[in-house]
Design an enzyme around this catalytic site. Structure first.
Site, PDB file in Angstrom:
ATOM      1  N   GLU A   1      -2.721   8.500   8.668  1.00  0.00           N
ATOM      2  CA  GLU A   1      -1.262   8.348   8.780  1.00  0.00           C
ATOM      3  C   GLU A   1      -0.748   8.994  10.073  1.00  0.00           C
ATOM      4  OE1 GLU A   1       1.158   6.769   6.797  1.00  0.00           O
ATOM      5  OE2 GLU A   1      -0.475   5.830   5.685  1.00  0.00           O
TER       6      GLU A   1
ATOM      7  N   ASP B   1       0.873  -1.181   0.000  1.00  0.00           N
ATOM      8  CA  ASP B   1       0.000   0.000   0.000  1.00  0.00           C
ATOM      9  C   ASP B   1       0.913   1.235   0.000  1.00  0.00           C
ATOM     10  OD1 ASP B   1      -2.317   1.631   0.270  1.00  0.00           O
ATOM     11  OD2 ASP B   1      -1.978   1.776   2.425  1.00  0.00           O
ATOM     12  N   SER B   2       0.268   2.399  -0.142  1.00  0.00           N
ATOM     13  CA  SER B   2       1.030   3.645  -0.091  1.00  0.00           C
ATOM     14  C   SER B   2       1.511   3.956   1.322  1.00  0.00           C
ATOM     15  CB  SER B   2       0.146   4.794  -0.558  1.00  0.00           C
ATOM     16  OG  SER B   2      -0.980   4.882   0.292  1.00  0.00           O
TER      17      SER B   2
ATOM     18  N   HIS C   1      -7.139   2.830   3.996  1.00  0.00           N
ATOM     19  CA  HIS C   1      -6.918   3.603   5.227  1.00  0.00           C
ATOM     20  C   HIS C   1      -8.236   3.790   6.009  1.00  0.00           C
ATOM     21  CE1 HIS C   1      -3.088   4.722   3.359  1.00  0.00           C
ATOM     22  NE2 HIS C   1      -2.731   5.317   4.480  1.00  0.00           N
TER      23      HIS C   1
ATOM     24  N   CYS D   1      -4.385  -1.399  -1.961  1.00  0.00           N
ATOM     25  CA  CYS D   1      -4.542   0.034  -2.171  1.00  0.00           C
ATOM     26  C   CYS D   1      -5.551   0.194  -3.308  1.00  0.00           C
ATOM     27  CB  CYS D   1      -3.187   0.626  -2.564  1.00  0.00           C
ATOM     28  SG  CYS D   1      -3.264   2.338  -3.080  1.00  0.00           S
TER      29      CYS D   1
ATOM     30  N   CYS E   1     -10.911   2.882   0.268  1.00  0.00           N
ATOM     31  CA  CYS E   1      -9.500   3.203   0.514  1.00  0.00           C
ATOM     32  C   CYS E   1      -9.139   2.382   1.740  1.00  0.00           C
ATOM     33  CB  CYS E   1      -9.338   4.694   0.798  1.00  0.00           C
ATOM     34  SG  CYS E   1      -7.685   5.121   1.400  1.00  0.00           S
TER      35      CYS E   1
HETATM   36  N1  DGL Z   1      -4.716   3.225   0.997  1.00  0.00           N
HETATM   37  C1  DGL Z   1      -4.734   3.636  -0.344  1.00  0.00           C
HETATM   38  C2  DGL Z   1      -6.002   3.369  -1.071  1.00  0.00           C
HETATM   39  O1  DGL Z   1      -6.636   2.415  -0.742  1.00  0.00           O
HETATM   40  C3  DGL Z   1      -4.005   4.863  -0.753  1.00  0.00           C
HETATM   41  C4  DGL Z   1      -4.337   6.126  -0.136  1.00  0.00           C
HETATM   42  C5  DGL Z   1      -3.387   7.241  -0.570  1.00  0.00           C
HETATM   43  O2  DGL Z   1      -2.177   7.034  -0.471  1.00  0.00           O
HETATM   44  O3  DGL Z   1      -3.870   8.276  -1.012  1.00  0.00           O
HETATM   45  O4  DGL Z   1      -6.366   4.041  -2.003  1.00  0.00           O
END
Ligand code: DGL
Length: 289
Positions: free
Chosen positions: A171, A28-29, A205, A91, A203
């Site tokens: 984050e 993931d990012s 996150h 992600c 997402c």
């Molecule tokens: N967690 C990621 C997603 O599902 C990336 C979020 C990001 O880095 O903007 O899109």
């Protein structure tokens, strides 16, 4: 065996020697993909999980397609060195914009994304057939959710909203604060006016903000979180291909492209302080393997 499982199995068998001890790679990012990794670890404790979070370059969802694909390629180049059974794109932004790109570039590897399992789950749970999607600007602009939902059912109404401020809040560990709730309210107000009964957390996150989101949407809206559905799909695949490792539990190995000390606590709290191996890697130089 399902058609796509057979197809993937033949890719795995063609050019690489794999056995059930080979690891499962996830990326993931940032820390969002840990929601998927954690669920996978609880469903499949015998699997060696190798996680990569690009914490030095997060967020991805506000960046261009080219940059997102470039970063995803660097990460995949790092992960393939571990000879993983599968690579899970945990992600939604990379799943939306980069999955087929990665499949072409790394054609000996099998990729899983987080969109297909979320779409199936959302369609399964909606009763009034009005589904809301929240995600990063990249995911929402790609239209990947409406397109995939409409492939299954033309009649479902899909409403989307990009929520660029939510990833930085996660984050920083601001999971359930008054400020977080206020920002969530700001983003969700339009969707709630549409009478949705299902909201896809598009997402990885966002499951970390579940408490704040639930406070705003109430109990009548079903939240779809990709981690459970993805975990189950991976388990089914590894079982069908005979690659499941059901031996003794292994501590996950988590790589990050940056790891400021103050964030260690956020990470360890998130994984309930279980045994973890945390390493830092310079992803642009692709070293340290
Ligand atoms: N967690 C990621 C997603 O599902 C990336 C979020 C990001 O880095 O903007 O899109």
């Amino acid at each position: 065996m399902k058609h796509w499982v057979k197809q993937s199995f033949s890719i795995l068998n063609q050019n690489r020697s794999l056995n059930n001890k080979s690891p499962v790679a996830i990326f993931d990012s940032g820390i969002g993909g840990l929601t998927v990794a954690r669920r996978l670890h609880s469903l499949l404790p015998g699997e060696q999980i190798i996680y990569f979070g690009d914490t030095a370059r997060v967020p991805y969802g506000t960046k261009s397609h080219q940059i997102i694909r470039q970063y995803a390629t660097q990460i995949a180049s790092f992960l393939v060195k571990f000879n993983p059974k599968i690579i899970i794109i945990a992600c939604h932004s990379v799943s939306s914009l980069g999955r087929s790109f990665l499949e072409r570039r790394f054609s000996d590897f099998v990729f899983f994304d987080v969109i297909q399992p979320s779409v199936k789950e959302a369609i399964r749970v909606t009763k009034n057939r009005k589904i809301g999607i929240i995600g990063t600007p990249a995911t929402i602009a790609s239209n990947s959710y409406p397109a995939n939902i409409k492939r299954f059912d033309e009649g479902i109404r899909v409403y989307q909203k990009a929520c660029p401020l939510l990833v930085p809040l996660v984050e920083e560990g601001w999971f359930d604060t008054d400020v977080t709730c206020e920002i969530v309210r700001h983003y969700l107000i339009d969707l709630l006016d549409r009478d949705i009964d299902t909201l896809v957390l598009g997402c990885t996150h966002y499951p970390l903000l579940k408490k704040s989101i639930e406070k705003i949407v109430g109990s009548s809206v079903h939240l779809v979180d990709a981690s459970d559905a993805t975990g189950k799909a991976v388990k089914e695949f590894l079982t069908d291909t005979g690659l499941l490792n059901s031996k003794e539990p292994k501590p996950p190995v988590l790589y990050f492209s940056d790891f400021p000390e103050y964030r260690r606590k956020i990470m360890l709290n998130f994984w309930n302080n279980r045994q973890l191996i945390i390493k830092k890697v310079n992803i642009e130089r692709r070293c340290d393997v």
